[in-house]
Write an enzyme that holds these catalytic residues in place. Structure first.
Site, PDB file in Angstrom:
ATOM      1  N   GLY A  12     -10.792  52.934  -9.002  1.00  0.00           N
ATOM      2  CA  GLY A  12      -9.637  52.378  -8.862  1.00  0.00           C
ATOM      3  C   GLY A  12      -8.942  52.297 -10.510  1.00  0.00           C
ATOM      4  O   GLY A  12      -8.779  51.146 -10.836  1.00  0.00           O
ATOM      5  N   ALA A  13      -9.026  53.595 -11.048  1.00  0.00           N
ATOM      6  CA  ALA A  13      -8.962  53.687 -12.454  1.00  0.00           C
ATOM      7  C   ALA A  13      -7.470  54.146 -13.003  1.00  0.00           C
ATOM      8  O   ALA A  13      -7.181  54.225 -13.879  1.00  0.00           O
ATOM      9  CB  ALA A  13     -10.119  54.554 -13.084  1.00  0.00           C
ATOM     10  N   GLY A  16      -2.585  49.983 -13.482  1.00  0.00           N
ATOM     11  CA  GLY A  16      -2.811  48.492 -13.624  1.00  0.00           C
ATOM     12  C   GLY A  16      -3.953  48.437 -14.651  1.00  0.00           C
ATOM     13  O   GLY A  16      -4.228  49.024 -15.521  1.00  0.00           O
ATOM     14  N   GLY A  18      -7.167  48.788 -14.150  1.00  0.00           N
ATOM     15  CA  GLY A  18      -8.127  49.635 -14.140  1.00  0.00           C
ATOM     16  C   GLY A  18      -7.986  50.763 -14.998  1.00  0.00           C
ATOM     17  O   GLY A  18      -8.853  51.265 -15.742  1.00  0.00           O
ATOM     18  N   SER A 134     -10.965  38.044  -7.016  1.00  0.00           N
ATOM     19  CA  SER A 134      -9.856  37.199  -7.175  1.00  0.00           C
ATOM     20  C   SER A 134      -9.975  35.815  -6.858  1.00  0.00           C
ATOM     21  O   SER A 134     -10.685  35.432  -6.011  1.00  0.00           O
ATOM     22  CB  SER A 134      -8.482  38.008  -6.172  1.00  0.00           C
ATOM     23  OG  SER A 134      -7.314  37.145  -6.401  1.00  0.00           O
ATOM     24  N   TYR A 166      -5.548  39.269   2.607  1.00  0.00           N
ATOM     25  CA  TYR A 166      -6.198  39.806   1.154  1.00  0.00           C
ATOM     26  C   TYR A 166      -7.289  38.433   0.979  1.00  0.00           C
ATOM     27  O   TYR A 166      -8.099  38.940   0.255  1.00  0.00           O
ATOM     28  CB  TYR A 166      -4.859  39.736   0.174  1.00  0.00           C
ATOM     29  CG  TYR A 166      -5.138  39.868  -1.344  1.00  0.00           C
ATOM     30  CD1 TYR A 166      -5.402  41.264  -1.658  1.00  0.00           C
ATOM     31  CD2 TYR A 166      -5.643  38.777  -1.884  1.00  0.00           C
ATOM     32  CE1 TYR A 166      -5.817  41.552  -2.868  1.00  0.00           C
ATOM     33  CE2 TYR A 166      -6.007  38.970  -3.524  1.00  0.00           C
ATOM     34  CZ  TYR A 166      -5.940  40.607  -3.960  1.00  0.00           C
ATOM     35  OH  TYR A 166      -6.482  40.776  -4.974  1.00  0.00           O
TER      36      TYR A 166
END
Length: 275
Positions: A12-13, A16, A18, A134, A166
């Protein structure tokens, strides 16, 4: 840095926090394997960070993880830190090609399967696993309510509230973190809430909803700071961090019986861990 810099794999780079974490880690001289789903963003990141290896892969599916692991194994012989950062939030229910609800696939199945498949490389390196979680695992960002796993409806087929789904899948990720630590104490496993960060996560929601959240959110650069710190600095294994500080997570996240049950169900879905 030493002549043989530590090797970090960041899932997830490409956008954002990441992407900001990748920039910080590249500046610090780490050997990087960066993973993103979007082909255009992956190519753009590869141009920006020319010394990093950038892999295009969709970790929401077993095939995507197979492709990722195959490429990683050809490039490196050890992993010092694995950062599971991929995230998703959809206003309506969506499923993967395998038929799994997307939040559940990205937030839980992907870290489980990716960590499992990369375990041999982690054991050859320093063996650190950082799961980006989170504070939403405690309570949904909108609507409130108690966040617990519904083992009779892990795929959210009976009803889909995007904020509750989520939160539940982040709770599943946190329970996986604790169970991984219990089963593999030789690894250094931790989870963290990076802060409420301005990212593209809620881009499919109405602009007014996203705008209200972003008005009080941290920049991606600041959100990346604790991710980099936990991946490279001192960390207490088996803990949950609120940015830089280890804190207690929700009472339900410590339900060890539920954690073992979730692990067993996940192995039924994806095969034995580290097989």
């Amino acid at each position: 840095m030493s002549a043989h810099p530590r090797t970090i794999v960041l899932i997830g780079a490409t956008s954002g926090l990441g992407r900001q974490a990748a920039r910080q880690l590249a500046t610090d001289g780490y050997r990087l394997i960066l993973v993103g789903r979007d082909p255009g963003r992956a190519k753009d990141l590869a141009r920006e960070l020319s010394r990093a290896h950038v892999i295009e892969a969709d970790v929401a599916t077993s095939d995507g993880i197979d492709a990722l692991v195959g490429q990683v194994s050809e490039m490196i012989d050890r992993i010092d830190a694995l950062i599971n950062n991929a995230g998703v939030m959809r206003p309506t229910r969506a499923v993967t090609a395998e038929g799994f609800e997307l939040n559940f696939a990205v937030h839980h199945l992907a870290p489980f399967s990716t960590t499992s498949r990369l375990l041999p490389l982690l054991r050859r390196g320093e063996g650190r696993v950082i799961n980006v979680n989170s504070e939403g695992h405690r309570t949904p960002m909108r609507g409130g309510g108690l966040v617990v796993l519904d083992f009779d409806d892990l795929q959210s087929e009976r009803g889909y509230d995007p904020f509750m789904v989520y939160s539940r899948t982040k709770l599943a990720n946190l329970m996986f973190t604790y169970e991984l630590h219990a089963r593999f104490p030789e690894l250094t496993v931790a989870a963290l809430h990076p802060g409420f960060v301005r990212t593209r996560l809620g881009r499919e929601f109405p602009t007014i909803q996203v705008g209200l959240v972003h008005a009080f959110a941290l920049s991606s650069r600041r959100g990346a700071e604790p991710v980099v710190r936990l991946a490279t600095g001192s960390v207490s294994a088996g803990r949950y961090y609120d940015r830089f500080t280890p804190v207690s997570s929700s009472p339900h996240s410590y339900d060890t019986a539920a954690g073992r049950r979730l692990w067993s169900i996940t192995e039924d879905l994806r095969g034995p861990f580290a097989a």
